[in-house]
Design a protein around this motif. Sequence first.
Motif, PDB file in Angstrom:
ATOM      1  N   PHE A   1       0.842  -1.205   0.000  1.00  0.00           N
ATOM      2  CA  PHE A   1       0.000   0.000   0.000  1.00  0.00           C
ATOM      3  C   PHE A   1       0.875   1.252   0.000  1.00  0.00           C
ATOM      4  CE2 PHE A   1      -1.785   3.579   2.262  1.00  0.00           C
ATOM      5  CZ  PHE A   1      -3.003   3.767   1.632  1.00  0.00           C
ATOM      6  N   SER A   2       1.923   1.231   0.811  1.00  0.00           N
ATOM      7  CA  SER A   2       2.807   2.390   0.909  1.00  0.00           C
ATOM      8  C   SER A   2       3.454   2.703  -0.431  1.00  0.00           C
ATOM      9  CB  SER A   2       3.884   2.127   1.968  1.00  0.00           C
ATOM     10  OG  SER A   2       4.767   3.222   2.065  1.00  0.00           O
TER      11      SER A   2
ATOM     12  N   ASN B   1      -6.111  -7.109  -4.173  1.00  0.00           N
ATOM     13  CA  ASN B   1      -7.491  -7.536  -3.903  1.00  0.00           C
ATOM     14  C   ASN B   1      -7.889  -7.228  -2.466  1.00  0.00           C
ATOM     15  OD1 ASN B   1      -7.840  -8.498  -6.500  1.00  0.00           O
ATOM     16  ND2 ASN B   1      -7.234 -10.575  -5.997  1.00  0.00           N
ATOM     17  N   ARG B   2      -6.968  -7.436  -1.526  1.00  0.00           N
ATOM     18  CA  ARG B   2      -7.269  -7.185  -0.117  1.00  0.00           C
ATOM     19  C   ARG B   2      -7.456  -5.697   0.142  1.00  0.00           C
ATOM     20  NH1 ARG B   2     -10.009  -9.415   3.754  1.00  0.00           N
ATOM     21  NH2 ARG B   2      -9.028  -9.433   5.815  1.00  0.00           N
TER      22      ARG B   2
ATOM     23  N   TYR C   1      -9.278   0.608   0.800  1.00  0.00           N
ATOM     24  CA  TYR C   1      -8.164   1.551   0.835  1.00  0.00           C
ATOM     25  C   TYR C   1      -7.777   2.049  -0.555  1.00  0.00           C
ATOM     26  CZ  TYR C   1      -7.443   0.304   5.722  1.00  0.00           C
ATOM     27  OH  TYR C   1      -7.607   0.123   7.070  1.00  0.00           O
ATOM     28  N   ILE C   2      -7.983   1.234  -1.563  1.00  0.00           N
ATOM     29  CA  ILE C   2      -7.669   1.651  -2.921  1.00  0.00           C
ATOM     30  C   ILE C   2      -8.845   1.317  -3.840  1.00  0.00           C
ATOM     31  CG2 ILE C   2      -5.191   1.282  -2.603  1.00  0.00           C
ATOM     32  CD1 ILE C   2      -5.466  -1.257  -4.315  1.00  0.00           C
TER      33      ILE C   2
ATOM     34  N   GLU D   1      -7.846 -10.249 -14.527  1.00  0.00           N
ATOM     35  CA  GLU D   1      -9.312 -10.194 -14.471  1.00  0.00           C
ATOM     36  C   GLU D   1      -9.926 -11.345 -15.265  1.00  0.00           C
ATOM     37  OE1 GLU D   1     -12.896  -8.382 -13.158  1.00  0.00           O
ATOM     38  OE2 GLU D   1     -10.810  -7.970 -12.641  1.00  0.00           O
ATOM     39  N   LEU D   2      -9.425 -11.565 -16.471  1.00  0.00           N
ATOM     40  CA  LEU D   2      -9.951 -12.643 -17.309  1.00  0.00           C
ATOM     41  C   LEU D   2      -9.640 -14.009 -16.700  1.00  0.00           C
ATOM     42  CD1 LEU D   2     -11.276 -13.743 -19.845  1.00  0.00           C
ATOM     43  CD2 LEU D   2      -9.093 -13.504 -21.035  1.00  0.00           C
ATOM     44  N   ILE D   3      -8.439 -14.166 -16.185  1.00  0.00           N
ATOM     45  CA  ILE D   3      -8.063 -15.439 -15.573  1.00  0.00           C
ATOM     46  C   ILE D   3      -8.997 -15.769 -14.423  1.00  0.00           C
ATOM     47  CG2 ILE D   3      -6.255 -16.617 -14.251  1.00  0.00           C
ATOM     48  CD1 ILE D   3      -4.216 -15.007 -15.919  1.00  0.00           C
ATOM     49  N   ASN D   4      -9.280 -14.779 -13.573  1.00  0.00           N
ATOM     50  CA  ASN D   4     -10.203 -14.996 -12.462  1.00  0.00           C
ATOM     51  C   ASN D   4     -11.592 -15.382 -12.961  1.00  0.00           C
ATOM     52  OD1 ASN D   4      -8.399 -14.461 -10.358  1.00  0.00           O
ATOM     53  ND2 ASN D   4      -8.765 -12.268 -10.447  1.00  0.00           N
ATOM     54  N   GLN D   5     -12.056 -14.702 -14.006  1.00  0.00           N
ATOM     55  CA  GLN D   5     -13.375 -14.996 -14.556  1.00  0.00           C
ATOM     56  C   GLN D   5     -13.441 -16.422 -15.083  1.00  0.00           C
ATOM     57  OE1 GLN D   5     -13.662 -11.721 -17.404  1.00  0.00           O
ATOM     58  NE2 GLN D   5     -15.340 -10.859 -16.217  1.00  0.00           N
TER      59      GLN D   5
END
Length: 261
Positions: free
Chosen positions: A39-40, A75-76, A82-83, A165-169
């Motif tokens: 995040f930093s 993802n977290r 936070y983002i 994104e596609l891989i997850n789908q």
Amino acid sequence: MNEKEKVTNKTEENREYFHVIPNSVFYDDNLTDKQKLIFSEIFQLTQKNGYCYASNSYLSRKMKVDRTTIIRAINRLKELGYIESELTYEDYSYRVSIRKITINGSRANLHPSGASATMQVQECNNDGGTNATGDSGTDATYNNININDINNNDIYSRADEKNDELINQVVNYLNERTGKDFKSTTKQTVSLIKARVRDGYNFDDFKKVIDTKTNQWQSKPDMNRYLRPQTLFGNKFEAYLQEYSNNNRFNNSNDINKYDW
């Protein structure tokens, strides 16, 4: 990459600047230490324009962690608010051409502008502390990285960036249809899906192959085990897709003949 570009990149990599972690992130027990550091890094990259285009590959190289760690962190951080990320796809495909990441200033308890220009410290003794000061005696500021100065291939890594994104789908759809639990971060699975995308196939094509072979194999114990990424998305992918087209033509032909009295 020519010598000038190498020198420029080396200068950027070695540039000294401060990383800041807001208290809301620093004390969040829902984040690992590594996720807080990621995040930093993202926070630092967004300081120039309020957003950044850092790819998973770039962050992986910069933070010296594998891409799976970056993907999970992104993802977290999104899940916890936070983002935020905005994906832009290439025309007529599910291939991501660019990802824009912004910091949710209200969630991270940042300055209303979305960024803090100075690094402040609390009082450290009873005599009273002061803000961190630089050589000039003024509040010390951290240097911003101009992401436009970093090699574009490092930021976008379009040729190297896997279409997460596609891989997850695709993997989620496969799990949904088969009742199995494949991971979207497995190297072989990622490699196979990426290869098919390079061949010009899209999410609808993956769905057709999954549907076709699931209908054929799911109820057959000796074939059910082949409902897996390495079988479905390998070198027989085109043939499996052709089966879907042939089945549709056959069914359409039967529908027509059924009413041809």
